[in-house]
Design a protein around this motif. Structure first.
Motif, PDB file in Angstrom:
ATOM      1  N   LEU A 166       0.788  -1.028   0.223  1.00 13.63           N
ATOM      2  CA  LEU A 166      -0.005   0.062  -0.039  1.00 13.63           C
ATOM      3  C   LEU A 166       0.881   1.186   0.106  1.00 13.63           C
ATOM      4  O   LEU A 166       2.062   1.413   0.640  1.00 13.63           O
ATOM      5  N   THR A 167       0.453   2.346  -0.710  1.00  9.60           N
ATOM      6  CA  THR A 167       0.940   3.509  -0.626  1.00  9.60           C
ATOM      7  C   THR A 167      -0.041   4.361   0.363  1.00  9.60           C
ATOM      8  O   THR A 167      -1.323   4.356  -0.051  1.00  9.60           O
ATOM      9  N   GLY A 168       0.532   5.416   0.648  1.00 14.98           N
ATOM     10  CA  GLY A 168      -0.415   6.363   1.592  1.00 14.98           C
ATOM     11  C   GLY A 168      -1.105   5.674   2.750  1.00 14.98           C
ATOM     12  O   GLY A 168      -2.182   6.072   3.244  1.00 14.98           O
ATOM     13  N   SER A 188       1.908  -4.593   3.810  1.00 13.14           N
ATOM     14  CA  SER A 188       3.204  -3.854   3.948  1.00 13.14           C
ATOM     15  C   SER A 188       2.880  -2.422   3.185  1.00 13.14           C
ATOM     16  O   SER A 188       1.903  -2.336   2.426  1.00 13.14           O
ATOM     17  N   ALA A 189       3.237  -1.375   3.885  1.00 14.03           N
ATOM     18  CA  ALA A 189       2.947  -0.025   3.275  1.00 14.03           C
ATOM     19  C   ALA A 189       4.213   0.769   3.296  1.00 14.03           C
ATOM     20  O   ALA A 189       5.248   0.761   4.245  1.00 14.03           O
ATOM     21  N   ALA A 216       5.493   7.978  10.595  1.00 13.02           N
ATOM     22  CA  ALA A 216       4.783   7.098   9.406  1.00 13.02           C
ATOM     23  C   ALA A 216       5.067   5.585   9.769  1.00 13.02           C
ATOM     24  O   ALA A 216       3.848   4.921   9.803  1.00 13.02           O
ATOM     25  N   ALA A 217       6.077   5.247  10.119  1.00 14.42           N
ATOM     26  CA  ALA A 217       6.461   3.748  10.273  1.00 14.42           C
ATOM     27  C   ALA A 217       5.876   3.389  11.434  1.00 14.42           C
ATOM     28  O   ALA A 217       5.310   1.981  11.772  1.00 14.42           O
ATOM     29  N   ARG A 218       5.862   4.053  12.485  1.00 16.01           N
ATOM     30  CA  ARG A 218       5.159   3.846  13.917  1.00 16.01           C
ATOM     31  C   ARG A 218       3.630   3.530  13.661  1.00 16.01           C
ATOM     32  O   ARG A 218       3.140   2.610  14.295  1.00 16.01           O
ATOM     33  N   THR A 219       3.307   4.482  13.107  1.00 16.01           N
ATOM     34  CA  THR A 219       1.640   4.410  12.799  1.00 16.01           C
ATOM     35  C   THR A 219       1.261   3.077  12.110  1.00 16.01           C
ATOM     36  O   THR A 219       0.241   2.388  12.453  1.00 16.01           O
ATOM     37  N   LEU A 220       1.861   2.976  10.934  1.00 15.30           N
ATOM     38  CA  LEU A 220       1.645   1.657  10.338  1.00 15.30           C
ATOM     39  C   LEU A 220       1.967   0.454  11.149  1.00 15.30           C
ATOM     40  O   LEU A 220       1.074  -0.575  11.167  1.00 15.30           O
ATOM     41  N   THR A 221       2.965   0.211  11.913  1.00 12.22           N
ATOM     42  CA  THR A 221       3.073  -0.712  12.837  1.00 12.22           C
ATOM     43  C   THR A 221       2.049  -1.202  13.573  1.00 12.22           C
ATOM     44  O   THR A 221       1.507  -1.959  13.893  1.00 12.22           O
ATOM     45  N   GLY A 222       1.705  -0.169  14.314  1.00 19.05           N
ATOM     46  CA  GLY A 222       0.648   0.126  15.435  1.00 19.05           C
ATOM     47  C   GLY A 222      -0.840  -0.500  14.485  1.00 19.05           C
ATOM     48  O   GLY A 222      -1.441  -0.991  15.330  1.00 19.05           O
ATOM     49  N   ARG A 227       3.573  -3.797   7.949  1.00 23.11           N
ATOM     50  CA  ARG A 227       5.330  -3.860   7.802  1.00 23.11           C
ATOM     51  C   ARG A 227       5.380  -2.280   6.946  1.00 23.11           C
ATOM     52  O   ARG A 227       5.073  -2.407   5.955  1.00 23.11           O
ATOM     53  N   PRO A 228       6.252  -1.588   7.810  1.00 29.20           N
ATOM     54  CA  PRO A 228       6.557  -0.444   7.082  1.00 29.20           C
ATOM     55  C   PRO A 228       7.517  -0.561   6.133  1.00 29.20           C
ATOM     56  O   PRO A 228       8.606  -1.151   6.174  1.00 29.20           O
ATOM     57  N   VAL A 229       7.753  -0.075   4.917  1.00 33.96           N
ATOM     58  CA  VAL A 229       8.556  -0.003   3.934  1.00 33.96           C
ATOM     59  C   VAL A 229       9.310   1.206   3.776  1.00 33.96           C
ATOM     60  O   VAL A 229       8.441   2.279   3.343  1.00 33.96           O
ATOM     61  N   PRO A 230      10.461   1.763   4.099  1.00 33.67           N
ATOM     62  CA  PRO A 230      10.977   3.132   4.127  1.00 33.67           C
ATOM     63  C   PRO A 230      11.001   3.667   2.710  1.00 33.67           C
ATOM     64  O   PRO A 230      11.387   3.000   1.708  1.00 33.67           O
TER      65      PRO A 230
END
Length: 281
Positions: free
Chosen positions: A5-7, A28-29, A36-42, A46-49
């Motif tokens: 996912l983007t966004g 994964s996003a 943003a990574a912390r938000t996605l993890t929560g 899985r964050p993708v930098p």
């Protein structure tokens, strides 16, 4: 399904990640910052930098996925070029292995002159005039492209309704409305459009869906937003442009759309169908 996912950390993205996870997908996003990574993890993703201009990151992430949802948007003079390059990278990476769901928007139809569907002619305001060429490119490529065109998204205290109407109304004691407000807004709740993105992963290739749950006069929305006190302030289009920028032209559109295709083909069943009551709180 493994979905990239983007966004995903944005307003619509957060609800979409939740909906994808509920549906059993491994998500994964893209994450352009540590926050943003912390938000996605929560949210369970899985964050993708990386950012939307990192086309190599996008291509590689899509290559590791079974499906892609492109929600992110870059804001600037190069919006169209960035979106086009990002879409190309995502589609190149995914190939024909799964669905690529691209985000449009119903503002491209301009004033609809009645209730219309996805096949209506387009007459976009300047702020969305760039979309058609990119969307035609997405749908004309190989693979499995699907286009989702959200209406004006509201709910959960976010989105453009909050940013341009509710928030300023609270601050100034007056909710703005352009003209007499008799023009209709094609609305959709953020949780409902999130569910449509999930369903779109199962849609036929080259499908196009308007994500709209109701068509409501702008003045009714403005009146609902005065529930905590205040009044409605009527603006001319010139005053609205001075205050809101090019978005004002879009907010002044008279739009009514049907989502019969998404309901019929995908079983989409929006649950939030009384925007006035919800916004009144």
């Amino acid at each position: 399904m493994k979905v990239f996912l983007t966004g995903g950390s944005g307003y619509v993205g957060r609800s979409t990640v939740r909906a994808l996870v509920r549906d059993g997908h491994e998500v994964s996003a893209l994450a352009r910052s540590d926050a943003a990574a912390r938000t996605l993890t929560g949210l369970g993703a899985r964050p993708v930098p990386g950012g939307l201009t990192d086309t190599g990151v996008l291509r590689d992430a899509a290559a590791s996925a079974d499906g892609v949802v492109h929600l992110g948007q870059h804001y600037g003079d190069d919006t169209a070029a960035v979106d086009r390059a990002a879409a190309d990278a995502l589609q190149d990476g995914l190939g024909d292995r799964g669905p690529y769901v691209h985000t449009g928007g119903v503002w491209v139809y301009g004033d609809t002159g009645g209730v219309v569907d996805e096949d209506a002619p387009q007459s976009p305001p300047s702020i969305t005039a760039w979309r058609r060429a990119n969307e035609d490119r997405v749908l004309s490529r190989g693979g499995h492209p699907v286009l989702v065109m959200p209406g004006l998204v509201f709910g959960l205290g976010g989105g453009l309704v909050e940013a341009f109407f509710a928030g300023p109304g609270r601050a100034a004691g007056a909710v703005p409305v352009i003209g007499d407000g008799a023009n209709h807004w094609a609305l959709v709740h953020v949780e409902d459009i999130a569910e449509l993105y999930v369903l779109a992963l199962r849609a036929p290739a080259k499908s196009v869906y308007a994500g709209v749950s109701q068509n409501v006069p702008a003045r009714d929305v403005a009146a609902a937003l005065t529930h905590a006190g205040g009044r409605v302030e009527h603006l001319s289009i010139e005053e609205a442009v001075d205050r809101m920028g090019p978005n004002a032209e879009a907010f002044a559109l008279d739009q009514r759309l049907t989502a019969a295709r998404a309901r019929r083909e995908l079983g989409w069943a929006p649950r939030h169908v009384d925007a006035v009551a919800e916004l009144r709180g």
